[in-house]
Design an enzyme around this catalytic site. Sequence first.
Site, short mmCIF file in Angstrom:
data_model
loop_
_atom_site.label_atom_id
_atom_site.label_comp_id
_atom_site.label_asym_id
_atom_site.label_seq_id
_atom_site.Cartn_x
_atom_site.Cartn_y
_atom_site.Cartn_z
N LYS A 1 30.73 38.76 43.52
CA LYS A 1 32.11 39.60 42.67
C LYS A 1 32.12 39.18 41.88
O LYS A 1 31.90 40.49 40.76
CB LYS A 1 33.47 39.12 44.09
CG LYS A 1 34.03 39.20 45.25
CD LYS A 1 33.44 40.93 45.54
CE LYS A 1 34.41 41.97 45.38
NZ LYS A 1 34.18 43.01 46.52
N TYR B 1 30.08 34.12 48.36
CA TYR B 1 30.58 35.58 47.77
C TYR B 1 31.75 35.65 46.53
O TYR B 1 31.33 37.02 46.18
CB TYR B 1 32.06 35.30 49.02
CG TYR B 1 33.09 36.69 48.87
CD1 TYR B 1 32.74 37.55 48.70
CD2 TYR B 1 34.55 36.19 48.75
CE1 TYR B 1 34.03 38.48 49.36
CE2 TYR B 1 35.56 37.07 48.52
CZ TYR B 1 35.52 38.53 48.47
OH TYR B 1 35.89 39.64 48.48
#
Length: 337
Positions: A128, A124
């Site tokens: 990002k 994650y």
Amino acid sequence: SLENPIHSLLLSLSLSLFLLWKIKVTLIQGDISNPEDVRAAVKGAHVVIHTAGLVDVWGRVRPEKIMAVNLQGTKNVIEACVTQGTQYLIYTSSMEVVGPNIKGHPFYRGNEDTEYEAIHHHPYPLSKAKAEQLVLEANGRLMPDGKRLVTCALRPTGIYGENHLLMKEFYEQGLVTKKFMIRAIPASTEHGRVYVGNVAWMHLLVAQKIQEDSSTIGSQVYFCYDDSPYKSYEDFNMEFLRPCGFRLFGSRPVLPFLLLQFIALINSLLQWLLKPFCVYAPLLNPYTLVISSTTFTVQTDKALRHFGYKPYFTWEESRNRTVRWLQEIRAERQAGK
Ligand SMILES: *[C@@H]1O[C@H](CO)[C@@H](O)[C@H](O)[C@H]1NC(C)=O
């Protein structure tokens, strides 16, 4: 951070604008990992606010899927802007592109220029961080009509508010233990939190300013913050759970930290062992333990200086709105019985 509520909030904001000023809203459903779908959605727009994202720090979703949505999806958005002649792109990034890092280094009321060792292993934050980098590097890209793309990124701290799935999960877990919770993390561990309505408001302000003053906003990052108080995750959640009758036991952590680390390790071992059979993804794992036990708060006025951002909702309003939503869940549950 949680991105879906922003999406629905932006949607409901534009819907209320529609009701007030008869602005037309068109919903186009599509898969962000499919370039053609994204091109079709971007066509005709002059600003894109890219909030789509898959948030998972528990191992509920396959890493390839997270990368497809967060990284490939962002590539698709950038390419769609360039090919469709959409000049302005605002990306909803995350504080997790900075930290907390897995070493547990504190980030105490830092700003956009604070030095920090960003280390990304988990899909994650990695997805990002890479996506944000692509967005910022795309600033200034030449487009077919001779104009140049202008981009920026907003990095919300932990978002809370109505429809916050994790808060709902805490609420439901708390019901199992008769609304009685025990402290796991020292109260002195601070986390930055921001109300979803203010996240949406900041996006709208920067979307306006980026068109008026692209030399100031282009390629910039902004932490996304408001006046929510600095507290530990547990104490912050209690701001909403206490009015629902919950209690937090212990002024200090009840379990030794070593034990928490041990349980977190066991959880990740079980996740690995059970992988062929099912998805075992409890809230506690070594990564979430480091995140929740590391101070990470921002203190900045960059968004105020660059585009006049001030929170739209006060902390009291934000808290009241969130509590009202939790109480509605409770009322619905009782009505359902
Ligand atoms: C928030 O809720 C409290 C308690 O219900 C109330 O006294 C207060 O006026 C509310 N504040 C706002 C700004 O809505």
